[in-house]
Design an enzyme around this catalytic site. Sequence first.
Site, short mmCIF file in Angstrom:
data_model
loop_
_atom_site.label_atom_id
_atom_site.label_comp_id
_atom_site.label_asym_id
_atom_site.label_seq_id
_atom_site.Cartn_x
_atom_site.Cartn_y
_atom_site.Cartn_z
N GLY A 74 27.25 28.46 32.54
CA GLY A 74 26.49 28.45 31.40
C GLY A 74 27.40 28.03 30.19
CB CYS A 75 28.03 29.96 27.17
SG CYS A 75 26.35 30.00 26.70
#
Length: 208
Positions: A151-152
């Site tokens: 994700g991030c």
Amino acid sequence: MSGLDDDYAAAGFGGHLEWGESPAVLVIDMVRAYFKPGADLYMGSRDCLDATGRVLAAARRGGVPVIYTRVEYGPGGIDGGLFFRKVGALRSFVAGAGGDLGEIMPEIAPQPGDLVIAKQYASAFFGTSLSATLAALRVDTVVLCGVSTSGCVRATAVDAISHGYVPIVVRQAVGDRDPRPHEANLFDLAAKYAEVWDEEAVVERLAQ
């Protein structure tokens, strides 16, 4: 090499970027939401947290700048747009909602002089002052620790190379909910967008 490795190499993926002259360490979203049992985003492991602590210790010994990110939303997630609507667990980060899930883990807490950036989207670059800050510091290499790999961390690595910074992802200092997306994304990041280094090599380089 595996068939997949051969296929990627034949397509021209897997080139290498050199560590630059002026690194900074970026600690992405290492907050209680990912390490507190029972929280929606709980990952079930703290190995990446411990590794991040060792990377930070080396960075501080070497005088390398450290920047943290955390996620925070206004009332009702009004500034989170479609991302907030897509991922229900992000409600943990609404300001004033109560609880401590948005707090950076105390084991790696920021020290005086460290910058903490609040963000609303996956990438640490999107909608924040990060790129301008790195440019003003004359940084050319960002060492990435944090969560989640798929994700991030991934989004930040892709934006880092897009903004002209060499992304170094620390293999042991990033984590995910499951080893499958974790390993798949490390493979793809190393092939296309970033360098993936082992913790030991990063610690040695930062301490210089």
